[in-house]
Design a protein around this motif. Structure first.
Motif, short mmCIF file in Angstrom:
data_model
loop_
_atom_site.label_atom_id
_atom_site.label_comp_id
_atom_site.label_asym_id
_atom_site.label_seq_id
_atom_site.Cartn_x
_atom_site.Cartn_y
_atom_site.Cartn_z
N PHE A 1 47.31 -11.74 -17.68
CA PHE A 1 46.85 -11.02 -16.86
C PHE A 1 48.50 -11.22 -15.97
CE2 PHE A 1 42.00 -10.31 -16.11
CZ PHE A 1 42.08 -10.75 -17.46
N ASP A 2 48.74 -9.55 -15.22
CA ASP A 2 49.25 -9.29 -14.54
C ASP A 2 48.71 -9.07 -13.13
OD1 ASP A 2 51.62 -9.04 -13.27
OD2 ASP A 2 53.11 -7.50 -14.43
N ARG B 1 39.04 -15.74 -22.44
CA ARG B 1 39.81 -16.99 -22.49
C ARG B 1 41.24 -15.80 -21.77
NH1 ARG B 1 41.78 -16.14 -27.60
NH2 ARG B 1 43.55 -16.04 -27.30
N ILE B 2 41.88 -16.91 -20.70
CA ILE B 2 43.39 -16.13 -20.18
C ILE B 2 44.18 -16.91 -20.48
CG2 ILE B 2 44.97 -14.92 -17.98
CD1 ILE B 2 41.97 -14.68 -16.72
N ASP B 3 45.32 -17.13 -21.39
CA ASP B 3 46.30 -17.74 -21.43
C ASP B 3 47.25 -18.11 -20.57
OD1 ASP B 3 46.00 -18.32 -24.32
OD2 ASP B 3 45.96 -16.90 -24.65
N ALA C 1 36.27 -23.89 -13.79
CA ALA C 1 35.48 -25.07 -14.33
C ALA C 1 35.37 -24.20 -15.90
CB ALA C 1 34.32 -24.28 -13.58
N SER C 2 35.54 -23.51 -16.27
CA SER C 2 34.97 -23.46 -17.84
C SER C 2 36.48 -23.77 -18.57
CB SER C 2 34.55 -22.05 -17.73
OG SER C 2 35.09 -21.23 -17.92
N ARG C 3 37.66 -24.10 -17.66
CA ARG C 3 38.91 -24.09 -18.37
C ARG C 3 39.08 -23.39 -19.29
NH1 ARG C 3 41.06 -29.25 -18.45
NH2 ARG C 3 41.31 -29.54 -20.91
N ALA C 4 38.81 -22.20 -18.26
CA ALA C 4 38.90 -20.76 -19.33
C ALA C 4 40.81 -20.03 -18.87
CB ALA C 4 37.95 -19.26 -19.62
#
Length: 261
Positions: free
Chosen positions: A62-63, A170-172, A194-197
């Protein structure tokens, strides 16, 4: 210890203050504060951290605050066409240039949208059309004076809601460069955090945070479970919050890397 106290006392003398002021600014420059060219500031090397954590999978990147797409282009160059890149830019002028570059690139999704901590319309303040310093914060001391003739009403959305709407689990890598509004962007991602995503986050901190009244302590408190680094040429340097000594309102980029469970 009296000699030590005496030496400290002498070093604080009025006559030496210009020396320390010069040394202080020189030290900040050498520590990579005010580095404005991302290709030489260490930001490209910071992407190696992201690459090393992928384990061969195609990344989701994501940018946020993409402007005309120079950073997006660097992501595409570093990770290749297998990466899925989501670029966000609310400015009409900047988004036009962004679209010209990437509309025909299947791996890049463009959104003329500002990310924040709440949905709705807000004013994007700017000094010129397509400016690199446009902000949802009405900065009192921007690099260049804001001009109301270039203010725009833009749509805002929470990152949590965007990802839910687009089925992104998820977002890397999340890069956020939004001139003082970075903490609000992250506060709009509380469910993902919170979901560690979100695995790795890069955010800018500096002079605009004075106007948004945000501190490094706020980022540390929000991003619990992450290790922090200063981004410098040659690779990120570990960084630990140390109270007032860490609240340096000179522009630099930090990297937050999620600790493994």
């Amino acid at each position: 210890m009296q000699w030590r106290q005496r030496l400290i006392h002498l070093s604080r003398h009025r006559s030496l203050q210009p020396v320390w002021e010069f040394t202080h600014r020189s030290s900040l420059v050498s520590m990579n504060f005010w580095a404005s060219l991302f290709r030489t500031s260490g930001e490209r090397e910071a992407l190696d951290v992201v690459f090393g954590r992928l384990n061969g999978r195609a990344p989701i990147l994501f940018d946020v605050g993409a402007n005309i797409g120079d950073y997006t282009a660097m992501l595409l160059d570093r990770f290749g066409s297998s990466a899925k890149i989501f670029a966000f830019e609310p400015s009409l002028g900047a988004f036009g240039a962004l679209s010209e570059k990437f509309d025909a690139v299947p791996s890049v999704t463009l959104s003329r949208l500002a990310l924040s901590d709440a949905s709705g319309d807000r004013t994007l303040h700017s000094d010129a059309d397509g400016s690199t310093i446009a902000s949802l914060e009405n900065l009192e001391s921007p690099i260049r004076p804001f001009d109301p003739d270039h203010f725009q009403t833009v749509a805002c959305m929470r990152l949590d809601d965007y990802c839910a709407e687009h089925a992104i689990a998820r977002i890397d890598f999340l890069k956020v460069d939004v001139e003082g509004h970075e903490l609000s962007v992250l506060r709009g991602a509380t469910r993902l955090l919170a979901s560690r995503a979100i695995d790795v986050i890069q955010f800018e901190f500096g002079e605009p945070n004075i106007d948004s009244r945000t501190f490094m302590r706020d980022f540390v408190n929000l991003l619990q479970g992450y290790d922090f680094f200063r981004i410098v040429p040659g690779g990120p340097v570990p960084w630990t919050y140390a109270g007032g000594r860490s609240e340096i309102f000179a522009t630099i980029n930090y990297l937050a890397v999620r600790r493994d469970a």
